[in-house]
Design an enzyme around this catalytic site. Structure first.
Site, PDB file in Angstrom:
ATOM      1  CB  SER A  18      38.004  30.426  47.281  1.00 16.48           C
ATOM      2  OG  SER A  18      39.132  30.371  47.745  1.00 16.48           O
TER       3      SER A  18
ATOM      4  CE  LYS B 115      38.183  31.532  51.513  1.00 22.54           C
ATOM      5  NZ  LYS B 115      38.864  30.991  50.323  1.00 22.54           N
TER       6      LYS B 115
ATOM      7  CB  SER C 140      38.945  34.796  48.654  1.00 20.99           C
ATOM      8  OG  SER C 140      38.474  33.439  48.696  1.00 20.99           O
TER       9      SER C 140
END
Length: 497
Positions: free
Chosen positions: A84, A87, A333
């Site tokens: 993640s 991101k 997230s």
């Protein structure tokens, strides 16, 4: 062969000769940040010798937040799976491309004529989504109420869901079969509904509660309540002294959600977020129900379709601005938000709401902002893909470069704060770094998929120096979270020599 005396004479000659050669003026040599922070490097190197990293890959990159100069790196240019931390790239590109004030719109449009003093719509009614991942059942109820206030009581045609703002590819290409029914891999649609204010769009929350009597089926609650999913309840209430063992799974390729297992009387609930198949259908089902509750009858059927250009706009609802969306997106997230932002960038820049066009926008942004895009492999916006590849040095380079952007305060605010128990402040770091120098100090994005953990962001050292860092660990067995945390705490405790 020269005699010893001859050798002595030669040495003496050169000694006298050198006395008359002018020496250059002496200047203090420039010492690189690597040497200035030798103690820090030594500490980090020792941490990375942990046997849990044997056979694994560890990309670590630390820069001065003021100058961008590399202070420390370990395999910093090695392409690794970022999880993640992906991101961070998607989010920066979205803020640059869309802006902090950008909103997503959901529309209700009519294709037909109003008859009977405006009470009857002779034609079809369209619910058109434009990507809002924060749309909820109560928003659809409010839109239905607005139609009632406009005097509409009957639709003679069909009720149509229009999700053509994006393409019809629901999942990024590397989502595994096992992930498809999990909320972390919810299908991406331009028309989708979230069950609560975490905004996990395209999912429903399914809860199993014990009944009051042993032997009775468990009680099932679905949020939002709907007829789109089919609940198959095979869960049984058992005696108090028995263990809870409940599974909640959607049958692949359907909207049947099967609840199985046992739950003891007076036991705690079991709860799961389940991704639905074709989420636009869920939105349409909820809207249909909301219309009926307002006394608006639909004569036709529910279906999907494209809104005619000549259709009349009756009601619209704007989402929160992107700046506010970034709080649940980055703090919690949220994978779906990342993929929506990718498709929206593709739609805005290239008039195509697809992963291909959206990721092209991300790559172009990175290339224009100091990141070596040629060394990256980007396959989605969220980091769910095990095929994404990003070096730690490129993460730290981006985090350094974006500090000068006018949208940087929103970007920084969206990052989880270490050790802060508030979910919308501490986010995925709320239960980490308590009682350390990193608590309340580190602001960073976490990442975790199988055999991948990552942490990249900002930290202030003990003597006030601001650093940018990225830690990306791959291919380990067991858990290496403690190693990641130890690196971060070491940065927070660091004092320059």
């Amino acid at each position: 062969m020269l005699s010893i005396k001859s050798k002595q004479m030669i040495v003496l000659f050169f000694a006298v000769f050198l006395m008359f050669i002018p020496y250059p003026s002496y200047e203090e040599p420039q010492v690189s940040a690597f040497y200035e922070n030798a103690a820090l490097s030594d500490k980090l190197n020792v941490i990375l010798t942990d046997e849990k990293l044997n056979g694994a890959l560890a990309g670590v990159s630390v820069r001065s937040a003021e100058t961008g100069e590399l202070i420390y790196e370990n395999d910093g240019d090695l392409r690794l799976k970022p999880a993640s931390n992906m991101k961070l790239l998607t989010g920066a590109a979205a803020l640059e491309t869309l802006g902090t004030d950008y909103t997503f719109t959901t529309e209700v449009l009519a294709d037909g004529e109003r008859k009977g003093n405006g009470k009857m719509l002779q034609g079809d009614l369209y619910l058109k989504g434009k990507g809002d991942p924060t749309l909820m059942a109560e928003d659809l109820e409010a839109m239905a109420q607005s139609l009632k206030e406009k005097g509409i009581r009957q639709i003679t045609g069909d009720l149509i869901a229009d999700d053509t703002w994006y393409d019809d590819i629901r999942l990024s290409e590397d989502i595994s079969w096992n992930d498809e029914t999990n909320y972390t891999a919810a299908q991406i649609s331009a028309l989708t509904v979230s069950p609560n204010e975490d905004y996990d769009a395209g999912t429903v929350i399914v809860e199993a509660h014990p009944s009051n009597t042993k032997g009775e089926p468990a009680e099932i609650i679905v949020t939002p309540e709907n007829d789109y999913v089919e609940i198959i309840n095979k869960a049984e209430t058992v005696a108090e002294d028995q263990e809870k063992d409940i599974s909640i799974e959607r049958t692949h390729g359907t909207n049947q959600i099967v609840i199985e297992g046992e739950i003891p009387v007076d036991g705690s609930r079991s709860r799961s977020w389940v991704a639905v198949d074709e989420p636009a259908g869920l939105a349409l089902d909820l809207f249909h129900e909301a219309l009926e509750e307002q006394g608006i009858k639909i004569k036709g059927e529910e279906r999907t379709g494209k809104t005619p250009k000549a259709a009349e706009l009756l009601v619209s609802k704007d989402s929160m601005p992107v700046e506010d969306l970034f709080i649940p997106f980055m703090k919690l997230s949220n994978n779906g938000h990342a993929e929506v932002l990718v498709k929206e960038m593709g739609r805005v820049v290239h008039e195509e709401g697809s992963w291909d066009k959206g990721l092209q926008v991300v790559e172009e942004f990175l290339a224009d902002n100091g990141v070596n895009a040629d060394t990256l492999r980007l396959r989605d916006g969220s980091g769910m893909s095990h095929v994404n590849n990003v070096p730690a040095n490129e993460f730290s380079k981006l985090l350094y470069e974006v500090q000068e952007k006018d949208w940087f305060p929103a970007y920084l605010k969206s990052l989880p704060v270490a050790g802060d128990s508030d979910r919308f402040v501490g986010g995925t770091l709320r239960n980490r770094f308590d009682g350390t120098a990193a608590e309340g100090n580190i602001q960073a994005k976490t990442g975790s998929i199988t055999a991948v953990t990552s942490l990249s962001g900002y930290v202030t050292t003990k003597d006030g120096e601001e650093l940018v860092f990225s830690i990306v660990l791959n291919n380990y067995l067991g858990s290496v979270r403690a190693i990641e945390d130890k690196i971060a705490v070491t940065l927070a405790e660091h004092e320059s020599e």
